[in-house]
Write a protein that holds these residues in place. Structure first.
Motif, PDB file in Angstrom:
ATOM      1  N   MET A  63      30.893  34.987  27.419  1.00 31.71           N
ATOM      2  CA  MET A  63      31.201  34.292  28.666  1.00 31.71           C
ATOM      3  C   MET A  63      30.660  32.873  28.635  1.00 31.71           C
ATOM      4  O   MET A  63      29.529  32.633  28.226  1.00 31.71           O
ATOM      5  CB  MET A  63      30.589  35.034  29.861  1.00 31.71           C
ATOM      6  CG  MET A  63      31.244  36.367  30.179  1.00 31.71           C
ATOM      7  SD  MET A  63      30.402  37.256  31.504  1.00 31.71           S
ATOM      8  CE  MET A  63      30.508  36.067  32.838  1.00 31.71           C
ATOM      9  N   ILE A  64      31.469  31.945  29.067  1.00 30.90           N
ATOM     10  CA  ILE A  64      31.072  30.540  29.163  1.00 30.90           C
ATOM     11  C   ILE A  64      31.315  30.086  30.592  1.00 30.90           C
ATOM     12  O   ILE A  64      32.354  30.408  31.191  1.00 30.90           O
ATOM     13  CB  ILE A  64      31.877  29.667  28.179  1.00 30.90           C
ATOM     14  CG1 ILE A  64      31.546  30.089  26.741  1.00 30.90           C
ATOM     15  CG2 ILE A  64      31.568  28.187  28.373  1.00 30.90           C
ATOM     16  CD1 ILE A  64      32.358  29.372  25.697  1.00 30.90           C
ATOM     17  N   ASP A  65      30.382  29.353  31.149  1.00 34.73           N
ATOM     18  CA  ASP A  65      30.478  28.889  32.526  1.00 34.73           C
ATOM     19  C   ASP A  65      31.438  27.702  32.615  1.00 34.73           C
ATOM     20  O   ASP A  65      31.188  26.652  32.008  1.00 34.73           O
ATOM     21  CB  ASP A  65      29.086  28.494  33.036  1.00 34.73           C
ATOM     22  CG  ASP A  65      29.083  28.141  34.516  1.00 34.73           C
ATOM     23  OD1 ASP A  65      30.119  28.347  35.195  1.00 34.73           O
ATOM     24  OD2 ASP A  65      28.045  27.653  35.003  1.00 34.73           O
ATOM     25  N   GLY A 124      31.887  26.146  35.325  1.00 34.32           N
ATOM     26  CA  GLY A 124      31.419  25.346  36.448  1.00 34.32           C
ATOM     27  C   GLY A 124      31.182  23.876  36.142  1.00 34.32           C
ATOM     28  O   GLY A 124      31.653  22.997  36.879  1.00 34.32           O
ATOM     29  N   THR A 131      36.601  25.105  42.162  1.00 35.61           N
ATOM     30  CA  THR A 131      35.423  25.942  42.416  1.00 35.61           C
ATOM     31  C   THR A 131      35.770  27.415  42.281  1.00 35.61           C
ATOM     32  O   THR A 131      35.034  28.195  41.659  1.00 35.61           O
ATOM     33  CB  THR A 131      34.866  25.667  43.822  1.00 35.61           C
ATOM     34  OG1 THR A 131      34.457  24.294  43.913  1.00 35.61           O
ATOM     35  CG2 THR A 131      33.670  26.555  44.132  1.00 35.61           C
ATOM     36  N   ALA A 156      36.160  28.434  38.564  1.00 36.31           N
ATOM     37  CA  ALA A 156      34.883  28.668  37.886  1.00 36.31           C
ATOM     38  C   ALA A 156      34.258  29.985  38.329  1.00 36.31           C
ATOM     39  O   ALA A 156      33.728  30.747  37.507  1.00 36.31           O
ATOM     40  CB  ALA A 156      33.934  27.499  38.163  1.00 36.31           C
ATOM     41  N   GLU A 157      34.342  30.275  39.622  1.00 37.93           N
ATOM     42  CA  GLU A 157      33.774  31.527  40.134  1.00 37.93           C
ATOM     43  C   GLU A 157      34.494  32.740  39.547  1.00 37.93           C
ATOM     44  O   GLU A 157      33.861  33.743  39.208  1.00 37.93           O
ATOM     45  CB  GLU A 157      33.860  31.546  41.661  1.00 37.93           C
ATOM     46  CG  GLU A 157      32.911  30.564  42.340  1.00 37.93           C
ATOM     47  CD  GLU A 157      33.094  30.528  43.851  1.00 37.93           C
ATOM     48  OE1 GLU A 157      34.104  31.106  44.340  1.00 37.93           O
ATOM     49  OE2 GLU A 157      32.259  29.911  44.520  1.00 37.93           O
ATOM     50  N   TRP A 178      35.874  33.072  36.651  1.00 41.80           N
ATOM     51  CA  TRP A 178      35.508  33.304  35.254  1.00 41.80           C
ATOM     52  C   TRP A 178      34.028  33.629  35.076  1.00 41.80           C
ATOM     53  O   TRP A 178      33.570  33.846  33.950  1.00 41.80           O
ATOM     54  CB  TRP A 178      35.921  32.124  34.381  1.00 41.80           C
ATOM     55  CG  TRP A 178      37.398  32.123  34.142  1.00 41.80           C
ATOM     56  CD1 TRP A 178      38.344  31.365  34.788  1.00 41.80           C
ATOM     57  CD2 TRP A 178      38.120  32.957  33.229  1.00 41.80           C
ATOM     58  NE1 TRP A 178      39.597  31.682  34.331  1.00 41.80           N
ATOM     59  CE2 TRP A 178      39.490  32.658  33.374  1.00 41.80           C
ATOM     60  CE3 TRP A 178      37.734  33.934  32.307  1.00 41.80           C
ATOM     61  CZ2 TRP A 178      40.475  33.294  32.619  1.00 41.80           C
ATOM     62  CZ3 TRP A 178      38.718  34.566  31.553  1.00 41.80           C
ATOM     63  CH2 TRP A 178      40.064  34.246  31.709  1.00 41.80           C
ATOM     64  N   ARG A 179      33.281  33.663  36.176  1.00 44.48           N
ATOM     65  CA  ARG A 179      31.881  34.126  36.089  1.00 44.48           C
ATOM     66  C   ARG A 179      31.791  35.649  36.158  1.00 44.48           C
ATOM     67  O   ARG A 179      30.730  36.217  35.884  1.00 44.48           O
ATOM     68  CB  ARG A 179      31.045  33.495  37.215  1.00 44.48           C
ATOM     69  CG  ARG A 179      30.783  32.013  37.012  1.00 44.48           C
ATOM     70  CD  ARG A 179      29.689  31.499  37.936  1.00 44.48           C
ATOM     71  NE  ARG A 179      29.534  30.062  37.770  1.00 44.48           N
ATOM     72  CZ  ARG A 179      29.974  29.144  38.640  1.00 44.48           C
ATOM     73  NH1 ARG A 179      30.580  29.541  39.753  1.00 44.48           N
ATOM     74  NH2 ARG A 179      29.801  27.869  38.429  1.00 44.48           N
ATOM     75  N   TRP A 189      36.576  38.433  31.287  1.00 46.23           N
ATOM     76  CA  TRP A 189      36.557  38.226  29.838  1.00 46.23           C
ATOM     77  C   TRP A 189      36.895  39.499  29.075  1.00 46.23           C
ATOM     78  O   TRP A 189      36.828  39.527  27.850  1.00 46.23           O
ATOM     79  CB  TRP A 189      35.181  37.714  29.419  1.00 46.23           C
ATOM     80  CG  TRP A 189      34.842  36.403  30.064  1.00 46.23           C
ATOM     81  CD1 TRP A 189      34.336  36.213  31.327  1.00 46.23           C
ATOM     82  CD2 TRP A 189      35.006  35.102  29.506  1.00 46.23           C
ATOM     83  NE1 TRP A 189      34.181  34.880  31.587  1.00 46.23           N
ATOM     84  CE2 TRP A 189      34.579  34.168  30.482  1.00 46.23           C
ATOM     85  CE3 TRP A 189      35.472  34.639  28.277  1.00 46.23           C
ATOM     86  CZ2 TRP A 189      34.609  32.795  30.264  1.00 46.23           C
ATOM     87  CZ3 TRP A 189      35.492  33.269  28.053  1.00 46.23           C
ATOM     88  CH2 TRP A 189      35.074  32.369  29.033  1.00 46.23           C
ATOM     89  N   SER A 209      30.191  23.461  26.797  1.00 46.42           N
ATOM     90  CA  SER A 209      31.643  23.308  26.870  1.00 46.42           C
ATOM     91  C   SER A 209      32.158  22.532  25.669  1.00 46.42           C
ATOM     92  O   SER A 209      33.204  22.873  25.101  1.00 46.42           O
ATOM     93  CB  SER A 209      32.040  22.590  28.163  1.00 46.42           C
ATOM     94  OG  SER A 209      31.725  23.368  29.303  1.00 46.42           O
TER      95      SER A 209
END
Length: 200
Positions: A1-3, A5, A87, A90-91, A93-94, A99, A144
């Protein structure tokens, strides 16, 4: 997992520096600033659906098809709508489940772990496109940069030529000792030195 954000927040930061004239060129051939913003509006929504694995019948929103973004289609409320979409992207994919398994975005199906990297790649590259087109600086966080560099380097291999068609332009040779971000731009077919005057 990559943030996602940091990359998403960077685009949000750039929006304040986008003027009212959206007709100027961008590093994306044929895309004006308005068309690029339309594309970012659409990808933010589409990749959030992909992360959540939202069923097609529940995907509500008017999204330009890949490669079909236009100035005319850009929602006039983009300044208000886009920050929220980024926003939410990003949320989405958290969530660990984003994933895992398979998911679909814009007619392309692939493992969630791969789709998340594609989403990050889109946000980073188009964030840089927007920054360059509007005369602003662009900052990409190290995590990133590393992830997108690995992705674009892999797509730049000769045996991936068919897969990158329509996604990236021809690879631009960048010195191996250049900054990592410049190298990922080259792999993605972008000139790190691009300026609006070059497209005039």
């Amino acid at each position: 997992m990559i943030d996602l954000g940091p990359a998403a927040r960077e685009i949000v930061r750039l929006l304040d520096g986008v003027g009212d004239d959206l007709t100027g060129p961008t590093p994306c051939p044929g895309y004006s600033v308005a068309a690029l913003l339309d594309h970012i509006m659409g990808l933010s929504l589409a990749f959030a659906w992909g992360a959540r694995k939202t069923p097609h019948e529940e995907r509500e929103g008017d999204v330009s098809a890949p490669g079909k973004a236009t100035a005319e289609h850009l929602d006039p409320r983009w300044r208000e709508v886009l920050p929220g979409r980024l926003t939410a992207l990003a949320e989405a994919w958290r969530e660990p489940g984003a994933w895992e398994g398979m998911t679909e975005v814009a007619g392309v199906t692939m493992p969630g772990e791969m789709m998340g990297i594609v989403a990050l790649d889109e946000v980073v590259l188009h964030g840089w496109d927007l920054a360059r087109a509007t005369g602003q600086s662009f900052t990409c966080d190290p995590a990133s940069t590393e992830a997108v560099l690995a992705f674009t380097a892999a797509t730049a291999q000769p045996d991936q030529a068919a897969g990158r068609e329509g996604l990236f332009g021809p690879v631009i040779e960048i010195p191996g000792d250049a900054p990592a971000f410049d190298r990922l731009l080259g792999f993605a077919g972008r000139d790190p030195g691009w300026r609006p005057a070059q497209a005039a």
